[in-house]
Scaffold this motif. Structure first.
Motif, mmCIF file in Angstrom:
data_model
loop_
_atom_site.group_PDB
_atom_site.id
_atom_site.type_symbol
_atom_site.label_atom_id
_atom_site.label_comp_id
_atom_site.label_asym_id
_atom_site.label_seq_id
_atom_site.Cartn_x
_atom_site.Cartn_y
_atom_site.Cartn_z
ATOM 1 N N TYR A 177 43.892 -30.988 -17.960
ATOM 2 C CA TYR A 177 42.870 -31.687 -17.230
ATOM 3 C C TYR A 177 42.722 -33.171 -17.835
ATOM 4 O O TYR A 177 42.887 -34.286 -16.763
ATOM 5 C CB TYR A 177 41.672 -31.196 -16.991
ATOM 6 C CG TYR A 177 40.534 -31.860 -16.410
ATOM 7 C CD1 TYR A 177 40.399 -31.977 -14.930
ATOM 8 C CD2 TYR A 177 39.576 -32.306 -17.117
ATOM 9 C CE1 TYR A 177 39.545 -32.753 -14.299
ATOM 10 C CE2 TYR A 177 38.509 -33.054 -16.586
ATOM 11 C CZ TYR A 177 38.440 -33.393 -15.253
ATOM 12 O OH TYR A 177 37.574 -33.905 -14.758
ATOM 13 N N LEU A 178 42.274 -33.244 -18.953
ATOM 14 C CA LEU A 178 41.853 -34.541 -19.455
ATOM 15 C C LEU A 178 43.058 -35.482 -19.798
ATOM 16 O O LEU A 178 43.162 -36.666 -19.413
ATOM 17 C CB LEU A 178 41.382 -34.289 -20.839
ATOM 18 C CG LEU A 178 39.938 -33.678 -20.640
ATOM 19 C CD1 LEU A 178 39.461 -33.280 -22.260
ATOM 20 C CD2 LEU A 178 38.980 -34.518 -19.885
ATOM 21 N N SER A 222 44.338 -35.668 -15.175
ATOM 22 C CA SER A 222 43.612 -35.870 -13.922
ATOM 23 C C SER A 222 43.208 -37.159 -13.572
ATOM 24 O O SER A 222 43.059 -37.565 -12.255
ATOM 25 C CB SER A 222 42.264 -35.056 -13.981
ATOM 26 O OG SER A 222 41.583 -35.610 -14.967
ATOM 27 N N GLY A 223 43.150 -38.118 -14.433
ATOM 28 C CA GLY A 223 42.811 -39.536 -14.269
ATOM 29 C C GLY A 223 43.909 -40.299 -13.821
ATOM 30 O O GLY A 223 45.031 -40.035 -13.850
ATOM 31 N N SER A 224 43.445 -41.760 -13.820
ATOM 32 C CA SER A 224 44.383 -42.751 -13.222
ATOM 33 C C SER A 224 45.297 -43.168 -14.661
ATOM 34 O O SER A 224 46.328 -43.779 -14.272
ATOM 35 C CB SER A 224 43.800 -43.864 -13.003
ATOM 36 O OG SER A 224 42.938 -44.269 -14.076
ATOM 37 N N GLY A 225 45.092 -42.698 -15.659
ATOM 38 C CA GLY A 225 45.819 -42.945 -17.036
ATOM 39 C C GLY A 225 45.429 -44.240 -17.529
ATOM 40 O O GLY A 225 46.041 -44.604 -18.350
ATOM 41 N N GLU A 226 44.471 -44.806 -16.977
ATOM 42 C CA GLU A 226 44.136 -46.399 -17.637
ATOM 43 C C GLU A 226 43.168 -46.179 -18.403
ATOM 44 O O GLU A 226 42.594 -45.433 -18.545
ATOM 45 C CB GLU A 226 43.810 -47.278 -16.262
ATOM 46 C CG GLU A 226 45.060 -47.647 -15.396
ATOM 47 C CD GLU A 226 44.453 -48.006 -14.147
ATOM 48 O OE1 GLU A 226 43.149 -48.547 -14.077
ATOM 49 O OE2 GLU A 226 45.372 -48.006 -13.181
ATOM 50 N N ALA A 227 42.838 -47.362 -19.139
ATOM 51 C CA ALA A 227 41.963 -47.419 -20.271
ATOM 52 C C ALA A 227 40.662 -47.094 -19.438
ATOM 53 O O ALA A 227 40.295 -47.597 -18.206
ATOM 54 C CB ALA A 227 41.611 -48.602 -20.976
ATOM 55 N N PRO A 228 39.405 -46.592 -20.068
ATOM 56 C CA PRO A 228 38.283 -46.146 -19.290
ATOM 57 C C PRO A 228 37.626 -47.711 -18.958
ATOM 58 O O PRO A 228 37.885 -48.545 -19.522
ATOM 59 C CB PRO A 228 37.400 -45.793 -20.540
ATOM 60 C CG PRO A 228 38.325 -45.127 -21.431
ATOM 61 C CD PRO A 228 39.546 -45.971 -21.463
ATOM 62 N N GLU A 229 37.004 -47.591 -17.691
ATOM 63 C CA GLU A 229 36.147 -48.679 -17.211
ATOM 64 C C GLU A 229 34.968 -48.913 -18.203
ATOM 65 O O GLU A 229 34.073 -48.170 -18.814
ATOM 66 C CB GLU A 229 35.876 -48.604 -15.686
ATOM 67 C CG GLU A 229 36.923 -48.174 -14.644
ATOM 68 C CD GLU A 229 36.408 -47.556 -13.687
ATOM 69 O OE1 GLU A 229 35.231 -47.833 -13.306
ATOM 70 O OE2 GLU A 229 37.374 -47.246 -12.904
ATOM 71 N N LEU A 247 39.272 -41.350 -22.819
ATOM 72 C CA LEU A 247 40.184 -40.074 -22.522
ATOM 73 C C LEU A 247 41.389 -40.585 -22.025
ATOM 74 O O LEU A 247 41.305 -41.216 -20.926
ATOM 75 C CB LEU A 247 39.342 -38.974 -21.829
ATOM 76 C CG LEU A 247 39.550 -37.684 -22.540
ATOM 77 C CD1 LEU A 247 40.924 -37.116 -22.292
ATOM 78 C CD2 LEU A 247 39.249 -37.710 -24.174
ATOM 79 N N ALA A 248 42.545 -40.201 -22.009
ATOM 80 C CA ALA A 248 43.847 -40.225 -21.285
ATOM 81 C C ALA A 248 44.050 -41.781 -21.423
ATOM 82 O O ALA A 248 43.442 -42.612 -20.821
ATOM 83 C CB ALA A 248 43.713 -39.901 -19.952
#
Lengths: 324, 208
Positions: free
Chosen positions: A299-300, A303-310, A323-324
């Motif tokens: 999931y981690l 699930s996300g866009s794979g970009e650095a966190p905003e 994450l991710a």
């Protein structure tokens, strides 16, 4: 967490705790009428197993399916791998099929690292055990199980007993448990401790009886006969007598201490049957928790866009979402 | 939990509800829920993390003091059901706790702090349908700030708050922030307004 999970050393404390906390939520999914979440709908997870495995492959398969990912199992037997196809060509095939994550088990240490860093695939790579190197999701599920029974692992004392030399589980556990603040003692005959163990964040002992009374958890390792090309101990019986966990030795443990084993276990060798089936044994629970932990990892990672966190647009902090 | 970006970083802020206003709004919502449901029978209150959860607990204790029976209160995390899940970096999950009585054949009241685009509530409805089949579902929010992007409305509203897209609504609660207040924050200079589709609920939830 980076794009891949190759080593338990890739995780800092916050990332490890995020995975473990997320796994706690994932575990409760199993108690619901619909044991499924749509989080990875449309993602493809390939289980690429070059080495035999029962629980790890099934566990990753269940984890992917519970998150609604499409799971493709790919094992060496019965595929072109047995015809001599190289890791590279297999990887290019997976890439062409559009895999978002490759869960790889390989008998060669470093194969997942090669896959992740070679540029052959764009997908996330999860190490499901490589040679005698690492098995990070096993370490995560062990830590998860310990946390359920012992609470915060900071300052907890964990004994890892047996064939450390050939054990990727021991190495990943030592690294992760140190990150989480636990004190790890490796107990093994000198011949089964790896060269360079003094650089690990652990203490070592040859005396199981002396270590057990001060341990909060004891993790027994399987003697990996298939990887042994020399005589590491005189006889199975002698090994069992000095380093096996039987009922008498279990009696030395503190009342709250738990007994663990990553499986597959050889009853009568490193662990006696009555210990394996006792109340203190959490071996079956480890398998249950394995699914939840692998769900959290997939999931981690996926699930996300794979970009650095905003950081700026929203008030969310970079630290907690790194994450991710 | 301390907000990492204080309101002062981002421009002018205005208190629109103080602690007493919030208390009165929650008391009224509690009474309205009881009136609509004709008592506390079959009610289940589910707060949406993070700030919906303490709000649900507060409504639950008000209902208990009025009716003398305790209603089941839980929390429902919607993270895995969000429609923007893959547009943003991966997020950890919040806690979901469904009361032992379950949601089948119950009247479920979803409780959240701010209703904005409606996308969080859509996610919550999807999450809920994986948990069971309630007899009916209604929605209570502390603040409705408008700008809906989906056909969703609240049944119980603490305060209707007309806002501009560029403004942010921040709900502070004792349990997380040390005080109760609802603020409107004008975006500071040089900061872009949240784009269409961003959820106010995210914007107000400061940290985990």
């Amino acid at each position: 967490m980076k794009r891949h999970l190759l080593s338990a050393a890739d995780l800092d404390r916050d990332e490890a705790l995020l995975i473990l906390d997320t796994a706690g939520e994932m575990r409760s999914l199993a108690d619901r009428p619909i044991k499924k979440s749509p989080a990875l709908r449309g993602r493809t997870v390939v289980n690429l197993f070059f080495e035999d495995s029962t629980r790890t492959r099934i566990s990753f398969e269940a984890a992917g399916k519970r998150l609604s990912a499409d799971v493709i199992n790919f094992s060496a037997k019965g595929s072109s791998l047995s015809k001599g196809e190289s890791l590279k060509d297999t990887a290019l095939t997976l890439e062409a099929m559009g895999a978002d994550a490759v869960v790889i088990r390989h008998s060669a240490s470093g194969a997942p690292h090669r896959l992740a860093n070679s540029g052959w695939v764009r997908s996330s790579v999860v190490n499901a055990g490589d040679g005698t190197h690492e098995h990070p999701t096993q370490a995560l599920l062990d830590a998860f199980t310990m946390r359920r029974h012992l609470g915060d692992l900071d300052g907890r004392r964990i004994a890892i007993v047996g064939d450390v030399l050939h054990s990727r589980v021991a190495r990943s556990n030592a690294l992760l448990l140190a990150t989480l603040g636990a004190e790890v003692t490796l107990v093994a005959p000198p011949t089964l401790l790896p060269v360079g163990v003094e650089t690990w964040p652990v203490t070592t002992s040859y005396d199981l009886d002396a270590t057990l009374p001060k341990s909060d958890a004891v993790m027994m390792l399987r003697v990996q006969r298939e990887r042994m090309n020399a005589a590491f101990f005189p006889s199975a019986r002698e090994y069992s007598r000095r380093y096996g966990l039987d009922a008498r030795r279990m009696g030395l443990l503190d009342a709250h201490a738990i007994v663990m084993h990553p499986g597959p276990m050889i009853r009568g060798m490193e662990i006696s049957a009555d210990v394996a089936d006792s109340e203190r044994s959490v071996i079956v629970e480890q398998v249950t928790n394995g699914v939840a932990v692998r769900m959290a990892v997939l999931y981690l990672l996926l699930s996300g866009s794979g970009e650095a966190p905003e950081t700026s647009e929203n008030n969310t902090t970079a630290g907690t979402e790194a994450l991710a | 939990m301390v907000p990492t970006h204080t309101a002062a970083d981002r421009g002018a802020e205005r208190v629109v509800l103080d602690a007493e206003d919030i208390g009165r709004a929650l008391t009224r919502i509690s009474h309205e829920i009881l009136e609509r449901n004709k008592g506390a029978d079959g009610l289940v209150l589910l707060g949406i993390p993070t700030r919906g959860v303490p709000l649900a607990r507060r409504v639950g204790s008000r209902i208990q003091s009025v009716e003398g029976v305790s209603v089941p209160v839980g929390s429902l995390d919607v993270t895995m059901y969000r429609d923007d899940l893959r547009l943003r970096p991966a997020r950890g999950l919040e806690h979901t706790e469904i009361p032992d009585s379950g949601v089948d054949d119950k009247t479920v009241v979803l409780i959240d702090d701010v209703l904005y685009s409606g996308r969080t509530i859509r996610s919550a409805l999807d999450a809920l349908s994986d948990l069971g089949r309630p007899r009916n579902v209604c929605l209570a929010v502390l603040v409705d700030r408008g700008h809906r992007e989906l056909p969703i409305r609240a049944d119980f509203v603490g305060k209707n708050l007309p806002t501009a897209h560029a403004q942010k609504v921040q709900v502070l609660l004792e349990e997380y922030d040390g005080r109760d207040a609802v603020l409107i924050v004008d975006s500071g200079p040089g900061e872009s307004a949240p784009g269409s589709g961003s959820m106010e609920e995210d914007v107000t939830e400061v940290t985990r």
